[in-house]
Design a protein around this motif. Structure first.
Motif, PDB file in Angstrom:
ATOM      1  N   ARG A 174       0.845  -1.355  -0.029  1.00 36.01           N
ATOM      2  CA  ARG A 174       0.092  -0.088  -0.013  1.00 36.01           C
ATOM      3  C   ARG A 174       0.908   1.345  -0.030  1.00 36.01           C
ATOM      4  N   ASP A 176       0.957   5.676  -0.431  1.00 31.11           N
ATOM      5  CA  ASP A 176       0.236   6.682  -0.357  1.00 31.11           C
ATOM      6  C   ASP A 176       0.030   7.533  -1.681  1.00 31.11           C
ATOM      7  N   GLY A 177      -0.634   8.539  -2.233  1.00 33.00           N
ATOM      8  CA  GLY A 177      -0.944   9.173  -3.414  1.00 33.00           C
ATOM      9  C   GLY A 177       0.400   9.804  -3.971  1.00 33.00           C
ATOM     10  N   SER A 178       1.442  10.051  -3.363  1.00 31.47           N
ATOM     11  CA  SER A 178       2.597  10.516  -3.956  1.00 31.47           C
ATOM     12  C   SER A 178       3.630   9.296  -4.593  1.00 31.47           C
TER      13      SER A 178
END
Length: 336
Positions: A174, A176-178
């Motif tokens: 998983r 994050d968006g970056s």
């Protein structure tokens, strides 16, 4: 003055076709640069092109010319603005078009102001459209796990192959968006091939899977498999490969030289990731790599044979009664 042809093509064979056509019908001599060439050969061809005191004033190149070389370029002419992406023919992305066109007119070069155009008139509108596009902002960064992270994850799946382990890691990680997980299809293909090699640790398998190899080159893949198999037997890994004494005389021999250099580079890479005594022929590999790069450079300068396609055989262009008709823009054809 004709200073550069930047070629975005389907095969290296077509690059040689353009080179030989220019040299046959004009007084210009051509250098050649494309991605499969060793770095030493690319630099040698770049130096030959940059030298103002010789007859080599045209560079026929693939889209790889947009990165990594200092070139004195006044004009970039795109032979094509479409390319094969591994699945189908698509338009070259605007960012890549701008990168290649930007090779013309570099600060500090002989030509501070540059020009760019297309061979096919139908491609010109797309070129202008690409040059007007703003540069895309980088919003995400690619990541891939270190061995220690893979090792820790492997503890949860003790009975799967390394290829399956990578698949499970991709399914469960998983970010994050970056960030995004880097594609690793090539690594999984190597891992699949190496499943038949037993008796090596997870770390050793990880390192072999990251060796720099062209997975589309069967000979290079064979040598990687051989290196891993010999290593698994706890004996010294030899190069076991000869090199020709003369320059290449056809496209197949050029391809063979490229493969040989790749295998030597792979051996040197592995020598830095395993114990010195397991890959002991480093000096010999370095000397052979220099010789192969030199042969490639001489072969490119003297290339005068009819090129053969490195992909599946394509139908020959049809000739009408009034003579050969130049094909229409591939951009226009594939937009329909």
């Amino acid at each position: 003055m004709f200073d550069l042809v930047a070629v975005s093509l389907l095969s290296q064979g077509e690059i040689f076709e353009v080179k030989m056509a220019i040299e046959k019908h004009t007084t210009h001599r051509c250098c050649v640069i494309y991605g499969a060439l060793p770095p030493e050969t690319r630099r040698q061809q770049a130096n030959l092109f940059n030298d103002q005191d010789n007859e080599f004033d045209v560079l026929v190149a693939s889209d790889g010319v947009g990165m990594g070389l200092n070139l004195n370029i006044r004009r970039v002419v795109f032979y094509s603005l479409s390319k094969y992406n591994g699945d189908k023919i698509v338009a070259v992305p605007a960012s890549q078009v701008k990168q290649i066109a930007g090779r013309a007119g570099r600060r500090g070069s002989c030509y501070p102001d540059g020009l760019t155009s297309t061979l096919h008139l139908d491609d010109l509108d797309y070129l202008i459209e690409c040059l007007k596009e703003p540069y895309e902002e980088v919003k995400k960064v690619g990541l891939f796990p270190f061995f220690e992270q893979v090792e820790l994850f492997a503890g949860q799946f003790p009975n799967v192959t390394f290829c399956q382990l990578l698949e499970k890691f991709g399914e469960n990680c998983r970010l994050d968006g970056s960030y995004f997980l880097c594609r690793h299809d090539n690594i999984k293909k190597v891992a699949k091939m190496l499943e038949k090699v037993q008796g090596i640790s997870l770390e050793d398998r990880f390192n072999f899977c990251f060796a720099p190899v062209n997975i589309r080159d069967p000979k290079a893949m064979y040598h990687l498999l051989r290196f891993a198999s010999v290593y698994s037997q706890n004996v010294q890994v030899s190069i076991a490969m000869g090199i020709p004494k003369g320059s290449a005389k056809n496209d197949a021999e050029i391809l063979d030289l490229e493969t040989k250099h790749q295998v030597l580079s792979m051996y040197l890479w592995l020598s830095h990731h395993f114990k010195e005594e397991t890959f002991p022929y480093v000096k010999k590999a370095e000397e052979m790599a220099v010789d192969v790069a030199d042969l490639l450079g001489k072969s490119l300068v003297n290339a005068c044979w009819k090129p053969e396609s490195r992909q599946a055989k394509k139908s020959m262009p049809q000739e009408k009664e009034e003579g050969y008709q130049r094909p229409r823009s591939l951009i226009k054809l594939h937009e329909k």
